[in-house]
Design a protein around this motif. Sequence first.
Motif, PDB file in Angstrom:
ATOM      1  N   PHE A  66       0.831  -1.215   0.000  1.00 23.77           N
ATOM      2  CA  PHE A  66       0.000   0.000   0.000  1.00 23.77           C
ATOM      3  C   PHE A  66       0.861   1.259   0.000  1.00 23.77           C
ATOM      4  O   PHE A  66       1.271   1.721   1.073  1.00 23.77           O
ATOM      5  N   PRO A  67       1.125   1.864  -1.151  1.00 16.64           N
ATOM      6  CA  PRO A  67       1.755   3.192  -1.118  1.00 16.64           C
ATOM      7  C   PRO A  67       0.757   4.234  -0.609  1.00 16.64           C
ATOM      8  O   PRO A  67      -0.450   4.085  -0.788  1.00 16.64           O
ATOM      9  N   GLY A  68       1.290   5.275   0.025  1.00 19.09           N
ATOM     10  CA  GLY A  68       0.449   6.426   0.334  1.00 19.09           C
ATOM     11  C   GLY A  68       0.257   7.236  -0.936  1.00 19.09           C
ATOM     12  O   GLY A  68       1.167   7.306  -1.770  1.00 19.09           O
ATOM     13  N   ALA A  69      -0.912   7.835  -1.119  1.00 20.54           N
ATOM     14  CA  ALA A  69      -1.148   8.623  -2.327  1.00 20.54           C
ATOM     15  C   ALA A  69      -2.210   9.672  -2.055  1.00 20.54           C
ATOM     16  O   ALA A  69      -3.049   9.508  -1.167  1.00 20.54           O
ATOM     17  N   ALA A  70      -2.132  10.752  -2.819  1.00 22.97           N
ATOM     18  CA  ALA A  70      -3.181  11.772  -2.734  1.00 22.97           C
ATOM     19  C   ALA A  70      -3.842  11.894  -4.100  1.00 22.97           C
ATOM     20  O   ALA A  70      -3.182  11.724  -5.122  1.00 22.97           O
ATOM     21  N   ALA A  71      -5.132  12.168  -4.099  1.00 21.83           N
ATOM     22  CA  ALA A  71      -5.853  12.343  -5.367  1.00 21.83           C
ATOM     23  C   ALA A  71      -6.443  13.746  -5.422  1.00 21.83           C
ATOM     24  O   ALA A  71      -6.987  14.233  -4.430  1.00 21.83           O
ATOM     25  N   VAL A  72      -6.277  14.389  -6.549  1.00 22.15           N
ATOM     26  CA  VAL A  72      -6.903  15.704  -6.758  1.00 22.15           C
ATOM     27  C   VAL A  72      -7.787  15.606  -7.996  1.00 22.15           C
ATOM     28  O   VAL A  72      -7.314  15.268  -9.080  1.00 22.15           O
ATOM     29  N   ILE A  73      -9.068  15.901  -7.793  1.00 19.73           N
ATOM     30  CA  ILE A  73     -10.054  15.655  -8.853  1.00 19.73           C
ATOM     31  C   ILE A  73     -10.630  16.981  -9.341  1.00 19.73           C
ATOM     32  O   ILE A  73     -10.938  17.866  -8.533  1.00 19.73           O
ATOM     33  N   GLY A  74     -10.774  17.120 -10.652  1.00 22.85           N
ATOM     34  CA  GLY A  74     -11.393  18.325 -11.216  1.00 22.85           C
ATOM     35  C   GLY A  74     -12.374  17.944 -12.312  1.00 22.85           C
ATOM     36  O   GLY A  74     -12.376  16.805 -12.791  1.00 22.85           O
ATOM     37  N   ALA A  75     -13.197  18.935 -12.714  1.00 27.04           N
ATOM     38  CA  ALA A  75     -14.169  18.667 -13.787  1.00 27.04           C
ATOM     39  C   ALA A  75     -13.428  18.413 -15.104  1.00 27.04           C
ATOM     40  O   ALA A  75     -13.893  17.660 -15.953  1.00 27.04           O
ATOM     41  N   THR A  76     -12.269  19.071 -15.265  1.00 31.83           N
ATOM     42  CA  THR A  76     -11.422  18.816 -16.436  1.00 31.83           C
ATOM     43  C   THR A  76     -10.003  18.550 -15.933  1.00 31.83           C
ATOM     44  O   THR A  76      -9.686  18.879 -14.782  1.00 31.83           O
ATOM     45  N   ALA A  77      -9.159  18.028 -16.825  1.00 33.89           N
ATOM     46  CA  ALA A  77      -7.770  17.756 -16.430  1.00 33.89           C
ATOM     47  C   ALA A  77      -7.065  19.054 -16.043  1.00 33.89           C
ATOM     48  O   ALA A  77      -6.303  19.101 -15.074  1.00 33.89           O
ATOM     49  N   ASP A  78      -7.349  20.139 -16.786  1.00 31.47           N
ATOM     50  CA  ASP A  78      -6.706  21.429 -16.488  1.00 31.47           C
ATOM     51  C   ASP A  78      -7.118  21.952 -15.124  1.00 31.47           C
ATOM     52  O   ASP A  78      -6.293  22.467 -14.364  1.00 31.47           O
ATOM     53  N   GLU A  79      -8.407  21.830 -14.845  1.00 34.46           N
ATOM     54  CA  GLU A  79      -8.900  22.318 -13.550  1.00 34.46           C
ATOM     55  C   GLU A  79      -8.226  21.546 -12.407  1.00 34.46           C
ATOM     56  O   GLU A  79      -7.819  22.121 -11.406  1.00 34.46           O
ATOM     57  N   ALA A  80      -8.097  20.227 -12.590  1.00 35.61           N
ATOM     58  CA  ALA A  80      -7.462  19.411 -11.540  1.00 35.61           C
ATOM     59  C   ALA A  80      -5.997  19.806 -11.370  1.00 35.61           C
ATOM     60  O   ALA A  80      -5.498  19.907 -10.248  1.00 35.61           O
ATOM     61  N   ALA A  81      -5.316  20.058 -12.479  1.00 39.82           N
ATOM     62  CA  ALA A  81      -3.893  20.423 -12.404  1.00 39.82           C
ATOM     63  C   ALA A  81      -3.729  21.747 -11.667  1.00 39.82           C
ATOM     64  O   ALA A  81      -2.828  21.923 -10.840  1.00 39.82           O
ATOM     65  N   GLU A  82      -4.623  22.699 -11.959  1.00 39.06           N
ATOM     66  CA  GLU A  82      -4.566  24.005 -11.288  1.00 39.06           C
ATOM     67  C   GLU A  82      -4.839  23.848  -9.784  1.00 39.06           C
ATOM     68  O   GLU A  82      -4.149  24.433  -8.939  1.00 39.06           O
ATOM     69  N   LYS A  83      -5.822  23.006  -9.475  1.00 38.22           N
ATOM     70  CA  LYS A  83      -6.166  22.750  -8.072  1.00 38.22           C
ATOM     71  C   LYS A  83      -4.954  22.124  -7.349  1.00 38.22           C
ATOM     72  O   LYS A  83      -4.621  22.506  -6.232  1.00 38.22           O
ATOM     73  N   ALA A  84      -4.305  21.192  -8.020  1.00 40.35           N
ATOM     74  CA  ALA A  84      -3.147  20.519  -7.413  1.00 40.35           C
ATOM     75  C   ALA A  84      -2.030  21.518  -7.150  1.00 40.35           C
ATOM     76  O   ALA A  84      -1.369  21.470  -6.114  1.00 40.35           O
ATOM     77  N   ARG A  85      -1.828  22.459  -8.097  1.00 48.00           N
ATOM     78  CA  ARG A  85      -0.781  23.484  -7.914  1.00 48.00           C
ATOM     79  C   ARG A  85      -1.087  24.338  -6.682  1.00 48.00           C
ATOM     80  O   ARG A  85      -0.215  24.609  -5.862  1.00 48.00           O
ATOM     81  N   GLU A  86      -2.365  24.731  -6.563  1.00 47.26           N
ATOM     82  CA  GLU A  86      -2.752  25.562  -5.409  1.00 47.26           C
ATOM     83  C   GLU A  86      -2.561  24.810  -4.107  1.00 47.26           C
ATOM     84  O   GLU A  86      -2.092  25.362  -3.116  1.00 47.26           O
ATOM     85  N   ILE A  87      -2.924  23.537  -4.100  1.00 46.86           N
ATOM     86  CA  ILE A  87      -2.787  22.739  -2.871  1.00 46.86           C
ATOM     87  C   ILE A  87      -1.319  22.663  -2.477  1.00 46.86           C
ATOM     88  O   ILE A  87      -0.947  22.856  -1.315  1.00 46.86           O
ATOM     89  N   ARG A  88      -0.463  22.419  -3.440  1.00 49.64           N
ATOM     90  CA  ARG A  88       0.965  22.282  -3.128  1.00 49.64           C
ATOM     91  C   ARG A  88       1.539  23.588  -2.593  1.00 49.64           C
ATOM     92  O   ARG A  88       2.355  23.589  -1.679  1.00 49.64           O
ATOM     93  N   ARG A  89       1.104  24.710  -3.126  1.00 51.68           N
ATOM     94  CA  ARG A  89       1.586  26.004  -2.599  1.00 51.68           C
ATOM     95  C   ARG A  89       1.078  26.232  -1.183  1.00 51.68           C
ATOM     96  O   ARG A  89       1.792  26.748  -0.327  1.00 51.68           O
ATOM     97  N   SER A  90      -0.181  25.815  -0.927  1.00 50.10           N
ATOM     98  CA  SER A  90      -0.711  25.981   0.439  1.00 50.10           C
ATOM     99  C   SER A  90      -0.010  25.052   1.412  1.00 50.10           C
ATOM    100  O   SER A  90       0.115  25.359   2.597  1.00 50.10           O
TER     101      SER A  90
END
Length: 450
Positions: free
Chosen positions: A267-291
């Motif tokens: 069992f690796p640890g993992a995080a999932a970031v989900i968006g309505a589109t791939a771009d939205e998810a990528a942007e959300k992931a960037r914001e999470i990482r900065r926070s």
Amino acid sequence: MGTPVSIANTGIAVREGEHRKPIHLAAHFPGVNHNTVWSDPSARSQVEFDSFVHLARAAERGRFDFFFLAEGLRLREHLGRIHDLDVVGRPDTFTVLAALAAVTDRIGLAGTINTTFNEPFEVARQFATLDHLSAGRAAWNMVTSSDAFTGENFRRGGFLAHADRYRRADEFVTVAQRFWDGWGGDPIVHHGRQFDVRGGSPLPPSPQGHPVLLQAGDSGEGRDFAAARADAIFTRHGSLESGRAFYADVKRRAADRGRNPDHLKVFPGAAAVIGATADEAAEKAREIRRSQVGPQTALNFLEQVWGRELQSFDPDGPLPDVEPVFEEQAVKGRVLHADPREIVATYRARAEAGGLSIRELVIELNTRPQFVGTAEQVADEIDTYVQADAADGFILVPHLTPTGLDEFVDDVVPLLQERGAFRSEYTGTTLREHLGLPVPGADETARRVG
Ligand SMILES: Cc1cc2nc3c(=O)[nH]c(=O)nc-3n(C[C@H](O)[C@H](O)[C@H](O)COP(=O)(O)O)c2cc1C
């Protein structure tokens, strides 16, 4: 299902048809580290019972295998300062899991308890009790824990050398198992280097015989310990490449000991970031990482590697131009696996190549393996990682307490279920049944209980 981008044209074999494996999922309760985003308005307590209930029930609604608590017995500190994101510590594991047993029905309840500072009898009795109270849902994540800092909370105190920690862990489990198996039998007599016990078991065998045993610790000794003793491993090797190498390594170690490698789940640890589109998810992931990595966290992170104060450096500027100091005692609540000079050299090379500031570098280093994309893409990737033997499943680590898995459960799990990749209903009642693991000493348990 289309072949996900990460694996197309790589030549990696992906299991198909009758060779496919069922996916297993677990929910890590977040809170104590820089992965938790406290600045989000929906972030709530990591101590109040409601938070534990929310995450455990979400995971059970998603038919997860187990809920998971890590262990940290002090707030992490460095150079006399508490880490800025360690808002409060973790409440007691057994109390939380026992309370959750009363408000959940099927989901497994896993707690991390170290083998370095505790006593086998106490831990064996606590897990046997949890297994009885939860009707067979208990799991123990066995860790050796990293440092003398934690040990100062305990009477035996201090520090054990790395190899001794694993020797003690092995003997610890041997004695614990004697107590689990020892009801109504001869006195339990164990004379070892770590423990000298002559006792008796106060409890009949619990529904699972032994709790499910997980292990977390990545050294050769740690992997051998898992291969000999554990039913599952919690690992940080979550990328496709390192996951496949780790998986092959530990399954081989289990087979070398005459075990069925299917009975050691990865069992690796993992995080999932989900968006309505791939771009939205990528942007959300960037914001999470900065926070997750504010300026202060970035400096603290580097200080633990450099072993010295770096507060005068600008987090948005280049890496410190001073050399690291190696002082093991200074590492409080964090594990360093290599010589800091080597780590610093790789950090410098990486920062130079990418033109990265301190904070940008720490954001890069901080990446938990993440599944980022639409629900469809995330479901695809998770299934592929499992079928490509990079994992048997994942311990999902959300960034929000306690609502961080809601989206995954509502949007990704149904897609995995539609494909028959993940259970739609629990078919068993115990965690061993969810994971497809045998019950140790089943005959003996049946004879004694029946
Ligand atoms: C994925 C993972 C999770 C861990 N979780 C914990 C934990 O919750 N509490 C703890 O004290 N140590 C934890 N550890 C640290 C282990 O206890 C161990 O002390 C450390 O990894 C050093 O052993 P190693 O050299 O075998 O990796 C974890 C280690 C790994 C790899």
